[in-house]
Scaffold this active site. Structure first.
Site, mmCIF file in Angstrom:
data_model
loop_
_atom_site.group_PDB
_atom_site.id
_atom_site.type_symbol
_atom_site.label_atom_id
_atom_site.label_comp_id
_atom_site.label_asym_id
_atom_site.label_seq_id
_atom_site.Cartn_x
_atom_site.Cartn_y
_atom_site.Cartn_z
ATOM 1 N N GLU A 48 0.822 -1.204 0.000
ATOM 2 C CA GLU A 48 0.000 0.000 0.000
ATOM 3 C C GLU A 48 0.862 1.263 0.000
ATOM 4 O O GLU A 48 0.429 2.327 0.421
ATOM 5 C CB GLU A 48 -0.952 -0.034 1.199
ATOM 6 C CG GLU A 48 -2.002 -1.126 1.037
ATOM 7 C CD GLU A 48 -2.774 -1.373 2.307
ATOM 8 O OE1 GLU A 48 -3.845 -0.766 2.440
ATOM 9 O OE2 GLU A 48 -2.319 -2.135 3.156
ATOM 10 N N SER A 73 -6.747 -2.644 1.591
ATOM 11 C CA SER A 73 -7.093 -2.115 0.268
ATOM 12 C C SER A 73 -7.685 -3.179 -0.654
ATOM 13 O O SER A 73 -7.521 -3.133 -1.863
ATOM 14 C CB SER A 73 -5.877 -1.476 -0.408
ATOM 15 O OG SER A 73 -5.417 -0.385 0.354
ATOM 16 N N TYR A 83 -9.614 3.950 -4.972
ATOM 17 C CA TYR A 83 -8.620 5.004 -5.140
ATOM 18 C C TYR A 83 -8.755 5.754 -6.449
ATOM 19 O O TYR A 83 -7.863 6.445 -6.877
ATOM 20 C CB TYR A 83 -7.212 4.417 -4.950
ATOM 21 C CG TYR A 83 -7.090 3.807 -3.581
ATOM 22 C CD1 TYR A 83 -7.239 4.603 -2.448
ATOM 23 C CD2 TYR A 83 -6.931 2.450 -3.416
ATOM 24 C CE1 TYR A 83 -7.201 4.060 -1.192
ATOM 25 C CE2 TYR A 83 -6.884 1.898 -2.147
ATOM 26 C CZ TYR A 83 -7.018 2.704 -1.041
ATOM 27 O OH TYR A 83 -6.995 2.159 0.216
ATOM 28 N N ARG A 97 -10.618 3.461 11.661
ATOM 29 C CA ARG A 97 -11.850 3.356 10.868
ATOM 30 C C ARG A 97 -12.337 1.920 10.910
ATOM 31 O O ARG A 97 -11.563 0.994 10.682
ATOM 32 C CB ARG A 97 -11.603 3.755 9.410
ATOM 33 C CG ARG A 97 -12.900 3.932 8.616
ATOM 34 C CD ARG A 97 -12.643 4.039 7.122
ATOM 35 N NE ARG A 97 -12.298 2.758 6.566
ATOM 36 C CZ ARG A 97 -11.297 2.543 5.707
ATOM 37 N NH1 ARG A 97 -10.529 3.515 5.303
ATOM 38 N NH2 ARG A 97 -11.077 1.332 5.244
ATOM 39 N N ASP A 125 -14.768 -0.899 9.332
ATOM 40 C CA ASP A 125 -15.510 -1.250 8.116
ATOM 41 C C ASP A 125 -16.624 -2.225 8.473
ATOM 42 O O ASP A 125 -16.373 -3.262 9.080
ATOM 43 C CB ASP A 125 -14.576 -1.895 7.085
ATOM 44 C CG ASP A 125 -13.589 -0.896 6.490
ATOM 45 O OD1 ASP A 125 -13.800 0.323 6.660
ATOM 46 O OD2 ASP A 125 -12.613 -1.335 5.852
ATOM 47 N N GLU A 149 -13.640 -5.354 9.713
ATOM 48 C CA GLU A 149 -12.271 -5.099 10.183
ATOM 49 C C GLU A 149 -12.182 -3.695 10.756
ATOM 50 O O GLU A 149 -13.067 -2.861 10.550
ATOM 51 C CB GLU A 149 -11.277 -5.206 9.030
ATOM 52 C CG GLU A 149 -11.557 -4.206 7.912
ATOM 53 C CD GLU A 149 -10.346 -3.889 7.059
ATOM 54 O OE1 GLU A 149 -9.221 -4.301 7.405
ATOM 55 O OE2 GLU A 149 -10.526 -3.180 6.055
ATOM 56 N N ASN A 184 -9.292 -0.581 10.735
ATOM 57 C CA ASN A 184 -8.012 -0.093 10.202
ATOM 58 C C ASN A 184 -7.426 0.879 11.205
ATOM 59 O O ASN A 184 -8.039 1.909 11.508
ATOM 60 C CB ASN A 184 -8.247 0.619 8.865
ATOM 61 C CG ASN A 184 -8.843 -0.325 7.833
ATOM 62 O OD1 ASN A 184 -8.133 -1.119 7.237
ATOM 63 N ND2 ASN A 184 -10.158 -0.281 7.664
ATOM 64 N N GLY A 222 -6.738 5.351 5.445
ATOM 65 C CA GLY A 222 -6.269 6.271 4.416
ATOM 66 C C GLY A 222 -6.806 7.674 4.639
ATOM 67 O O GLY A 222 -7.922 7.868 5.118
HETATM 68 N N1 LIG Z 1 -17.880 -11.076 4.494
HETATM 69 C C1 LIG Z 1 -18.051 -10.195 3.495
HETATM 70 N N2 LIG Z 1 -19.271 -10.089 2.883
HETATM 71 C C2 LIG Z 1 -19.448 -9.226 1.866
HETATM 72 N N3 LIG Z 1 -18.469 -8.425 1.355
HETATM 73 C C3 LIG Z 1 -17.247 -8.491 1.916
HETATM 74 C C4 LIG Z 1 -16.977 -9.380 2.998
HETATM 75 N N4 LIG Z 1 -15.677 -9.240 3.333
HETATM 76 C C5 LIG Z 1 -15.161 -8.303 2.508
HETATM 77 N N5 LIG Z 1 -16.096 -7.848 1.644
HETATM 78 C C6 LIG Z 1 -15.884 -6.795 0.632
HETATM 79 O O1 LIG Z 1 -14.498 -6.633 0.448
HETATM 80 C C7 LIG Z 1 -14.066 -5.328 0.897
HETATM 81 C C8 LIG Z 1 -12.734 -5.399 1.623
HETATM 82 O O2 LIG Z 1 -12.838 -6.244 2.739
HETATM 83 P P1 LIG Z 1 -12.151 -5.902 4.132
HETATM 84 O O3 LIG Z 1 -12.385 -7.060 5.027
HETATM 85 O O4 LIG Z 1 -12.589 -4.580 4.619
HETATM 86 O O5 LIG Z 1 -10.596 -5.924 3.760
HETATM 87 P P2 LIG Z 1 -9.545 -4.783 3.357
HETATM 88 O O6 LIG Z 1 -8.521 -4.839 4.447
HETATM 89 O O7 LIG Z 1 -8.957 -5.233 2.072
HETATM 90 O O8 LIG Z 1 -10.258 -3.485 3.302
HETATM 91 C C9 LIG Z 1 -15.177 -4.861 1.796
HETATM 92 O O9 LIG Z 1 -15.211 -3.454 1.865
HETATM 93 C C10 LIG Z 1 -16.414 -5.472 1.131
HETATM 94 O O10 LIG Z 1 -16.798 -4.722 -0.006
HETATM 95 MG MG LIG Z 2 -11.659 -2.694 4.596
#
Ligand SMILES: Nc1ncnc2c1ncn2[C@@H]1O[C@H](COP(=O)(O)OP(=O)(O)O)[C@@H](O)[C@H]1O
Ligand SMILES: [Mg+2]
Length: 314
Positions: free
Chosen positions: A16, A152, A223, A262, A264, A277, A279, A283
């Site tokens: 990243e 990301s 991005y 943040r 998510d 998750e 963060n 960003g």
């Molecule tokens: N269990 C899930 N169900 C539906 N969408 C998911 C799920 N896990 C991840 N995603 C999709 O993938 C994106 C990135 O996942 P995330 O766990 O936040 O990892 P990263 O660290 O890459 O941001 C999420 O913002 C969502 O759009």
């Molecule tokens: Mg995420």
């Protein structure tokens, strides 16, 4: 005007790096505008020596991913006794490992999608591939497959069928030795930023809607300006807003975070906010959600950066 001598750490070698350069440049400008004497450091093997020479009053860590967000640079700053922004070593380790973080959230009663996880050794040495059908049956399809430590949206795959799982696993394993298989949650994508200017508080919730053409909120739609529509504050019933905020603050506290973060979240049809998750160094680029959230709370980008910087000195 503070006049404090601070360093901004950015860049580094993580995947990243580019996002970190964008975050870093904006942070440097904002701190300078607020009167800090800023030394930018694009992180490499001279980092410790430079910090020993400069002796900054504090450090703003504007790095994402491995090295910057996983407790590594935090550990070095602890040894050097230099105050730094954001979470400490332990919280960084907890949050960076999605598997560890999810176990902690489950124990704290915070909703996070059902999951299984294992490392490459379980595949090589214990035949873990023969559990994949069971996992698909248990979690339901599609299954979300992601590296335990990455950001990301790198290395994330959605396996529509059980037979797609091995390939998704191999892809995720190319990013990390530990892989997470998670229940897919259909719903609205929310980003909840938390800042700590004395006590942790949530900023207005941002809803991100990727434009059509993107399967989900992927690296490109994140991005590239105009690829995602953001609504802030998200249009939610007051009681749902309240619940999402509680879950985000609960996540921040369960992981022991500091300064800013943040969370998510995917909000399902029934109104359950499932935490994906947290963060620890979100960003702060032109297209990031945290600056949008701050703005909606009446904080300019400079205000936000100054609040985060000052949290290092408490
Ligand atoms: N269990 C899930 N169900 C539906 N969408 C998911 C799920 N896990 C991840 N995603 C999709 O993938 C994106 C990135 O996942 P995330 O766990 O936040 O990892 P990263 O660290 O890459 O941001 C999420 O913002 C969502 O759009
Ligand atoms: Mg995420």
């Amino acid at each position: 005007m503070s006049g404090k001598n601070v360093c901004v750490l950015y860049g580094g070698r993580s995947l990243e790096r580019d996002v970190s350069l964008s975050t870093g440049h904006r942070v440097i400008r904002a701190l300078e505008a607020r009167g800090y004497a800023v030394t930018p450091i694009d992180v490499d093997e001279t980092l410790v020596q430079r910090l020993l020479d400069i002796k900054p009053a504090g450090v703003f860590i504007a790095m994402h991913g491995k090295g910057g967000e996983d407790g590594t640079v935090q550990e070095l700053l602890e040894i050097l006794r230099i105050p730094y922004t954001g979470s400490d070593v332990l919280s960084s380790i907890r949050a960076m490992d999605k598997v560890l973080a999810k176990h902690i959230l489950e124990a704290a009663g915070i909703p996070t999608p059902a999951f299984y996880a294992f490392n490459d050794a379980a595949f090589r040495e214990m035949g873990a591939k023969d559990t994949l059908d069971l996992i698909a049956a248990e979690l339901g399809l599609p299954v979300v497959v992601k590296p335990a430590a990455q950001g990301s949206a790198l290395g994330i795959n959605f396996a529509a069928e059980a037979r797609d799982l091995p390939r998704a696993m191999v892809s995720a394993l190319s990013f990390d030795r530990k892989v997470l298989l998670e229940r897919f949650v259909a719903g609205r994508e929310l980003a909840v930023s938390v800042i700590d200017d004395g006590a942790p508080r949530v900023l207005p919730i941002v809803e991100a809607k990727p434009r059509s053409g993107h399967a989900f909120y992927d690296t490109e739609s994140r991005y590239t300006a105009g690829e995602t529509d953001f609504t802030v504050p998200a249009e939610l019933a007051p009681e749902v807003t309240e619940q999402v905020e509680q879950v985000a603050l609960g996540t921040f506290e369960a992981l022991g975070c500091r300064g800013f973060a943040r969370v998510d979240i995917i909000l399902d049809e029934a109104g359950v906010p499932w935490v994906l998750e947290l963060n620890t160094i979100p960003g702060l680029t032109e297209t990031s959600t945290m600056p949008l959230a701050a703005e909606a709370a009446g904080l300019s980008f400079e205000d936000l950066v100054a609040v985060i910087m000052e949290s290092a000195f408490r």
